[in-house]
Design a protein around this motif. Sequence first.
Motif, short mmCIF file in Angstrom:
data_model
loop_
_atom_site.label_atom_id
_atom_site.label_comp_id
_atom_site.label_asym_id
_atom_site.label_seq_id
_atom_site.Cartn_x
_atom_site.Cartn_y
_atom_site.Cartn_z
N THR A 1 0.90 -1.17 -0.03
CA THR A 1 0.05 -0.05 0.01
C THR A 1 0.90 1.30 -0.19
O THR A 1 1.96 1.29 0.69
CB THR A 1 -0.75 0.10 1.27
OG1 THR A 1 -1.60 -1.18 1.42
CG2 THR A 1 -2.19 1.09 1.11
N ASN A 2 0.42 2.09 -0.64
CA ASN A 2 1.24 3.47 -0.85
C ASN A 2 0.68 4.62 0.41
O ASN A 2 -0.61 4.48 0.79
CB ASN A 2 0.86 4.41 -1.87
CG ASN A 2 1.44 3.61 -3.22
OD1 ASN A 2 2.63 3.05 -3.21
ND2 ASN A 2 0.75 3.72 -4.41
N PHE A 3 1.55 5.08 1.29
CA PHE A 3 1.26 5.82 2.35
C PHE A 3 1.78 7.32 1.99
O PHE A 3 2.83 7.36 1.48
CB PHE A 3 1.84 5.50 3.55
CG PHE A 3 1.06 3.94 3.84
CD1 PHE A 3 -0.16 4.36 4.81
CD2 PHE A 3 1.40 2.82 3.61
CE1 PHE A 3 -0.85 2.79 5.19
CE2 PHE A 3 1.01 1.69 4.04
CZ PHE A 3 -0.11 1.80 5.04
N ARG B 1 0.15 10.51 -9.14
CA ARG B 1 1.52 9.95 -9.30
C ARG B 1 1.17 8.52 -9.06
O ARG B 1 1.79 7.70 -9.54
CB ARG B 1 2.49 10.46 -8.45
CG ARG B 1 3.10 11.87 -8.86
CD ARG B 1 4.58 12.06 -8.72
NE ARG B 1 4.62 13.35 -8.15
CZ ARG B 1 5.84 13.58 -7.38
NH1 ARG B 1 6.77 12.83 -7.57
NH2 ARG B 1 5.84 14.99 -6.92
N ALA B 2 0.55 8.27 -7.89
CA ALA B 2 0.36 6.99 -7.58
C ALA B 2 -0.70 6.21 -8.57
O ALA B 2 -0.34 4.89 -8.91
CB ALA B 2 -0.43 6.91 -6.15
N MET B 3 -1.43 6.86 -9.15
CA MET B 3 -2.33 6.11 -10.00
C MET B 3 -1.57 5.79 -11.31
O MET B 3 -1.83 4.62 -11.85
CB MET B 3 -3.43 7.17 -10.62
CG MET B 3 -4.54 6.60 -11.19
SD MET B 3 -5.50 7.95 -11.68
CE MET B 3 -7.29 6.87 -12.11
N LYS B 4 -0.57 6.60 -11.65
CA LYS B 4 0.37 6.19 -12.71
C LYS B 4 1.56 5.30 -12.34
O LYS B 4 2.28 5.39 -13.10
CB LYS B 4 0.73 7.45 -13.33
CG LYS B 4 0.09 8.24 -13.96
CD LYS B 4 0.77 9.72 -14.67
CE LYS B 4 -0.17 10.80 -14.46
NZ LYS B 4 0.75 11.94 -14.36
N ASP B 5 1.29 4.67 -11.06
CA ASP B 5 2.44 3.84 -10.61
C ASP B 5 3.87 4.56 -10.64
O ASP B 5 5.01 4.11 -10.88
CB ASP B 5 2.58 2.73 -11.64
CG ASP B 5 1.95 1.36 -11.09
OD1 ASP B 5 1.76 1.57 -9.89
OD2 ASP B 5 1.43 0.57 -11.75
#
Lengths: 348, 369
Positions: free
Chosen positions: A127-129, A293-297
């Motif tokens: 998970t990204n935090f 940015r998270a969406m685009k990995d």
Amino acid sequence: MKKALATSATALAIIGLGITLTGCGHQSTANGEKTKSTTHTVALVTDGGGIDDKSFNQSAWEGMKAWGKEHGLSKGVHGYNYAQSTSNSDFAPNINKLIKANYKTIFGIGFNLQQTVSDAAQANPKTNFAIVDAVVPNRKNVASATFQTEQSSYLAGVATALSTKTNRVGFIGGQKSAVISTFQAGFTEGVHAVNPKIKVDVKYAGSFTAPDKGQSLATAMYNNQEDVIMTAAGGTGNGVFTAAKNLAKDGKKVWVIGADRDQKSDGAYKGGNVTLTSTIKNVGSAVEDLSNRAMKDQFPGGEVLKYNLKNHGVDISRDGLSAQTWQKVQAAKEAIISGKTKVSDTVK
Amino acid sequence: MKTARLWNIWIPTFAILAGLLIGAFIMVIFGYNPVDNYLSMFQGAFGDINSWGATLSDMTPLIFTALGFSIADSAGFFNIGSPGQALVGWLAAVWFALANSSLPGWLLIPGALLMGGVAGALLSGLAGVLRAYFGTNEVISTIMLNYVALYVVNYLVQTQLAIHHNDYSKTIPAAARLRTPFLEQLTRNSTFSYGFFMALAAAIIIFIVMRFSRIGFEIRAVGLNPTGAAYLGINSKAVIIRSMALSGFLSGLGGAINGLGNYENITVSSALPTIGFNGMAVSLLAGGNPLGILPAALLFSGLSIGGLNMSVVSNTPPEIVNVIIPTIIFFVGCNYAIRYLLNHQIWRKRAADHPAEAAQTTTFKREVD
């Protein structure tokens, strides 16, 4: 003993209900599975204030909502959501529940969540935090977003020094903390850069949620011939606006400098506006940026991101500034962006 | 007697159901689905091992602060100071752990817990001394000491423990942790810690102490009738101080366990820890009975942890949840009122229908009251 029995019965009843209900709960949790699971989902955990705190929780949530709208997502497990913490003990359960609900990127809004985010990140490497206003070291899946608010506060200080008639100005902080100190340091430095003789009166309300204290402090300070007060006090700042508006209605010339969001609308009263300018802390655009940015990995895990004047992470609004002052503020802004002026983030 | 017991189970159940019903009503008014939301609430609190971990972890400090409150309450004192006592306990424990990070765990943990308890005891003991020797109202002194504690602790965290201009201390050394990798794996990373078992043990110990020991008897005697206790040869001044100190010790211990088990550091706080005030509510809900505190604390933490889940898995706003949860607690809290109303209703009805049974019901009534 009877009372004990009574309460045990209470608890048994609750647990009993819990077991029976969870037993048949499977159908109802699946009520939104029509949407495809490929979308990115994000959620934030507030630090105790609500998402309507007129300050940075609100700003963060507005950023998240804007991000959701941009990608056609809705509030809920398949889009974006927030979990409100009523106290610090809600942090860990809130984060765990968000993880369980499969939110891909989770934001901790405020330095209070630093430890919890750090622990959760270690336990959930997929998970990204992101943490706002603090740094979580040694975690590859945590992005730390810090704001160089001393820069925007410096500009507010310049504007203040150019606007004061009495050469006495004030600063009202919420809770004394490292984050709020950056406001105080930048403001004082900015004021003194224009005129070292101006007296800066620094007061702390001791709380971010005490508008009554903000109001009485501000009234006392305005009566002490201080004609501009800079706030960095969350909800407490609302009281400063109330005090300023009351005095302005009586014909006294006073100003407030808003914090975190453009607070022009909070300064409006019948016949004028007391908002001189606002130091803007774009927590919302940081949230939006990181979600994208998270969406685009390309989530910047492990990095410490500094949001400043240069990348529009912090800024200042024009509000009630005169054209001449605004011009000088812009010049000071350019000097900071180009690196000519360096603003210290600690109170001397 | 049998009927009385039955009622003891029925009345709280009725109170909870009434609370849930009103909560459902609120949700319906605002257009949210109460069935889905209650399901996610129960799942959030007891649905799986991680939720159980979170719920039990949440109730751990509540047990301590509630026990602390109940002891002072038995002696007839309203110790409002448990938030402050918990906070100084938290600070003392974390500080001790950070300062002695080279010690092994078997020394570090008891040392830190003891420090936390003693810090809490000193703070409440001060209020006790003021009460015993100067007759100062303990409600006022403990409220004011709460603020003293809050600002002093914030000052100390900022000036002594915070790392480079931050607002939080370093993380405690691994040896001082009350959570272990084993527990974390077992409860899938909840904050459940060994502190929970300490809380259970504390409840049993306090139950025994209050029932069977000399100090317990003295505390209760002073609480029931201070003048009478003096005639029994009890030194009421000493008992006041002891009960207040013991009360603060437990609250401090609660804060210490919260620090070592749950947070693992200490931050600058903008408000007093909620475990203090919630602990008072738990204690009052349990009628001050140390064993009754356990289910009462479970109810409190279950509702609060489960409530978090309601807004996470649906789009019900947390604000609605924050209205519903206190509504339920409110109904549980006023179960004495419900009991009173029901009793009178039944008594009157029975007296009218079967005059012969009325006498029996009167006994039952006294039993329940």
